[in-house]
Design an enzyme around this catalytic site. Structure first.
Site, PDB file in Angstrom:
ATOM      1  N   ARG A 271       0.862  -1.181   0.000  1.00 21.41           N
ATOM      2  CA  ARG A 271       0.000   0.000   0.000  1.00 21.41           C
ATOM      3  C   ARG A 271       0.899   1.231   0.000  1.00 21.41           C
ATOM      4  O   ARG A 271       1.961   1.228   0.643  1.00 21.41           O
ATOM      5  CB  ARG A 271      -0.905  -0.005   1.232  1.00 21.41           C
ATOM      6  CG  ARG A 271      -1.851  -1.203   1.284  1.00 21.41           C
ATOM      7  CD  ARG A 271      -2.671  -1.233   2.559  1.00 21.41           C
ATOM      8  NE  ARG A 271      -3.544  -2.395   2.600  1.00 21.41           N
ATOM      9  CZ  ARG A 271      -3.207  -3.581   3.098  1.00 21.41           C
ATOM     10  NH1 ARG A 271      -1.992  -3.741   3.619  1.00 21.41           N
ATOM     11  NH2 ARG A 271      -4.051  -4.585   3.099  1.00 21.41           N
ATOM     12  N   LYS A 298      -2.048  -1.907   7.925  1.00 21.76           N
ATOM     13  CA  LYS A 298      -3.502  -1.747   7.954  1.00 21.76           C
ATOM     14  C   LYS A 298      -4.124  -2.911   8.703  1.00 21.76           C
ATOM     15  O   LYS A 298      -5.045  -2.752   9.476  1.00 21.76           O
ATOM     16  CB  LYS A 298      -4.053  -1.686   6.526  1.00 21.76           C
ATOM     17  CG  LYS A 298      -5.560  -1.465   6.464  1.00 21.76           C
ATOM     18  CD  LYS A 298      -6.036  -1.338   5.038  1.00 21.76           C
ATOM     19  CE  LYS A 298      -7.546  -1.116   4.986  1.00 21.76           C
ATOM     20  NZ  LYS A 298      -8.046  -1.009   3.593  1.00 21.76           N
ATOM     21  N   HIS A 361      -1.608   2.621  -5.743  1.00 23.35           N
ATOM     22  CA  HIS A 361      -2.249   1.402  -5.252  1.00 23.35           C
ATOM     23  C   HIS A 361      -2.399   0.370  -6.370  1.00 23.35           C
ATOM     24  O   HIS A 361      -2.554  -0.826  -6.115  1.00 23.35           O
ATOM     25  CB  HIS A 361      -3.627   1.745  -4.679  1.00 23.35           C
ATOM     26  CG  HIS A 361      -4.017   0.926  -3.501  1.00 23.35           C
ATOM     27  ND1 HIS A 361      -4.321  -0.417  -3.601  1.00 23.35           N
ATOM     28  CD2 HIS A 361      -4.163   1.243  -2.196  1.00 23.35           C
ATOM     29  CE1 HIS A 361      -4.650  -0.881  -2.394  1.00 23.35           C
ATOM     30  NE2 HIS A 361      -4.556   0.099  -1.528  1.00 23.35           N
ATOM     31  N   ARG A 364      -0.493  -3.058  -6.708  1.00 20.13           N
ATOM     32  CA  ARG A 364      -0.995  -4.239  -5.995  1.00 20.13           C
ATOM     33  C   ARG A 364      -1.926  -5.055  -6.889  1.00 20.13           C
ATOM     34  O   ARG A 364      -1.820  -6.283  -6.955  1.00 20.13           O
ATOM     35  CB  ARG A 364      -1.707  -3.817  -4.708  1.00 20.13           C
ATOM     36  CG  ARG A 364      -0.779  -3.226  -3.667  1.00 20.13           C
ATOM     37  CD  ARG A 364      -1.522  -2.583  -2.501  1.00 20.13           C
ATOM     38  NE  ARG A 364      -2.389  -3.503  -1.780  1.00 20.13           N
ATOM     39  CZ  ARG A 364      -1.987  -4.403  -0.900  1.00 20.13           C
ATOM     40  NH1 ARG A 364      -0.677  -4.544  -0.662  1.00 20.13           N
ATOM     41  NH2 ARG A 364      -2.843  -5.172  -0.257  1.00 20.13           N
ATOM     42  N   HIS A 387      -3.275  -9.251   3.146  1.00 21.57           N
ATOM     43  CA  HIS A 387      -4.703  -9.287   3.416  1.00 21.57           C
ATOM     44  C   HIS A 387      -4.929 -10.060   4.699  1.00 21.57           C
ATOM     45  O   HIS A 387      -4.222 -11.026   4.999  1.00 21.57           O
ATOM     46  CB  HIS A 387      -5.458  -9.958   2.267  1.00 21.57           C
ATOM     47  CG  HIS A 387      -5.534  -9.091   1.056  1.00 21.57           C
ATOM     48  ND1 HIS A 387      -5.860  -9.576  -0.191  1.00 21.57           N
ATOM     49  CD2 HIS A 387      -5.323  -7.753   0.889  1.00 21.57           C
ATOM     50  CE1 HIS A 387      -5.863  -8.583  -1.066  1.00 21.57           C
ATOM     51  NE2 HIS A 387      -5.530  -7.474  -0.434  1.00 21.57           N
ATOM     52  N   TYR A 397      -0.432 -20.594  10.460  1.00 19.94           N
ATOM     53  CA  TYR A 397       0.055 -21.622   9.539  1.00 19.94           C
ATOM     54  C   TYR A 397       0.654 -20.967   8.298  1.00 19.94           C
ATOM     55  O   TYR A 397       1.746 -21.300   7.853  1.00 19.94           O
ATOM     56  CB  TYR A 397      -1.095 -22.542   9.150  1.00 19.94           C
ATOM     57  CG  TYR A 397      -0.733 -23.576   8.109  1.00 19.94           C
ATOM     58  CD1 TYR A 397      -0.115 -24.776   8.477  1.00 19.94           C
ATOM     59  CD2 TYR A 397      -1.002 -23.355   6.760  1.00 19.94           C
ATOM     60  CE1 TYR A 397       0.217 -25.727   7.513  1.00 19.94           C
ATOM     61  CE2 TYR A 397      -0.679 -24.291   5.807  1.00 19.94           C
ATOM     62  CZ  TYR A 397      -0.064 -25.482   6.180  1.00 19.94           C
ATOM     63  OH  TYR A 397       0.267 -26.418   5.237  1.00 19.94           O
TER      64      TYR A 397
END
Length: 423
Positions: A271, A298, A361, A364, A387, A397
């Protein structure tokens, strides 16, 4: 008929040896002691405070300042005490007498009415929406990032507490929460409106778990607001146009710091805010890693960016210029601040790309599109995009298992970008 005649007239009548007339006189005297609404209303202020008794320990205290206060004198465990009911006319005579009966019932049960009221008030305060919300917030602050914690609290303080914060959480109904959501929606804060329902749902479920509410009133409100429109950041996904963009960036004629930020952006696809705030202390060039602490992300977890050979080369070129300071990309006005949040987009405009063609942005979206087409693991891609993984076990994991794959993926992606640029 005068009072004296009444006594004489029926004095000869006896009940169990007691003249009935005497009983009648006592009753009339008792009636004179009782207050009436008219007496209470017309009670005048005097130089000194005085009492008007209503019997059974209850009286109206008329102060020298003109206040009319209901009081009850009572004994409990051999000690005298005074219970304050409230003031007239806020509490009329009838309501004061009802409270007298409640006080008497408590005393008969062996409960001190003053202590009972104090305990009840404390319990009520602990059960308000605001009290439960703050308790919930405090518990989760320990695992949230500072920025996220502040955002949640500010959202509640600005949008919820002023309207339902003082209400008992178990008494709040769905339309009241919907009203708070709609206030945000009506001013155009659509995402905030949805976040209000989400946060309040978490608070109500916490209240249920702690025995202070029976229902999650946010559940019926799912779908009560229009769904949020997914924001698609403009991005270039044509391979030839990507190559042209990378060459244009290499020829950028602005500051060298901005040029390096533009060159690094497609290789790390962060970002824009995470990129421009990069600090030299976060980089381990020997391990070929950049670790961004959770308070700058974020989402609420540390983020690891494996650095490709191409990314390391850009960083090495930048180091002689800004390496002695805190930030990789400091402001041109002060090294103690980062570059402006608009710097990357402004540089893209300077290169001739409109806001509908490419944004900071957009790197991404570019990486996500191609990496999925290249059949890299969706879990590795999502983790590298930082995310949020909703399942905590799965997140742990992913953190442990996908880093080796992400290292390969990031190098492969940089190789592909280099290939497009040289084609």
């Amino acid at each position: 008929m005068s009072h004296e005649v009444s006594v004489n007239f029926i004095a000869s009548h006896r009940i169990n040896g007691t003249p009935y007339g005497i009983l009648q006189f006592s009753y009339r005297r008792y009636r004179k002691m009782k207050l009436t609404d008219n007496k209470v209303e017309k009670a005048k202020t005097k130089n000194k405070s005085y009492k008007l008794s209503d019997g059974k320990g209850m009286y109206l205290l008329v102060t020298s300042k003109g206040n009319k206060l209901w009081r009850i004198d009572y004994s409990f465990n051999g000690k005298r005490n005074t219970y304050s009911i409230g003031s007239y006319p806020t509490i009329p005579l009838g309501d004061a007498r009802k409270q007298l009966l409640e006080v008497k019932k408590l005393i008969e049960k062996g409960v001190d009415p003053i202590i009972y009221r104090k305990t009840s008030k404390e319990t009520t305060l602990q059960n308000t929406f605001e009290a439960v919300a703050l308790e919930w917030h405090t518990k989760f602050t320990a695992i949230w990032s500072p920025n996220h914690s502040k955002r949640v609290l500010r959202r509640l303080e600005n949008n919820v507490f002023p309207w339902i914060g003082s209400r008992a959480i178990g008494d709040i109904e769905a339309p009241e929460l919907l009203a708070a959501m709609q206030r945000a929606e009506n001013r155009g804060a659509h995402e905030t409106a949805h976040r209000i329902r989400q946060n309040c749902g978490q608070i109500f479920r916490y209240a249920i778990a702690t025995g202070r509410a029976k229902h999650d009133i946010s559940a019926p409100l799912i779908g009560a607001l229009p769904a949020l429109k997914v924001k698609h950041h403009p991005s270039i996904t044509d391979p030839k146009k990507i190559g042209a963009l990378l060459n244009a960036i290499d020829g950028y004629e602005g500051t060298f710091t901005t040029c390096c930020a533009l060159r690094l952006a497609p290789h790390v696809f962060l970002r824009p805010g995470e990129l421009r705030k990069a600090e030299w202390s976060e980089f381990n060039l020997e391990k070929k890693e950049w670790r961004i602490p959770l308070e700058r992300m974020k989402q609420d977890s540390q983020h690891i960016i494996p650095l490709s050979a191409q990314a390391l080369k850009i960083i090495a070129e930048l180091h002689p210029l800004t390496g002695s300071g805190k930030y990789l990309f400091p402001s041109i006005r002060s090294t103690s601040r980062t570059m402006s949040e608009n710097t990357i987009n402004a540089a893209l405009r300077r290169l001739g790309y409109t806001k509908d063609e490419m944004t900071g942005h957009g790197f991404r979206s570019m990486a996500s599109t191609f990496l999925n087409e290249m059949n890299w693991s969706p879990d590795a891609i999502e983790r590298q995009l930082a995310h949020c993984e909703r399942n905590g076990v799965r997140a742990a994991y992913n953190y442990a298992q996908h880093l080796p794959e992400r290292r390969k993926m990031m190098q492969s992606w940089s190789n592909y970008l280099e290939q497009l640029q040289n084609t």
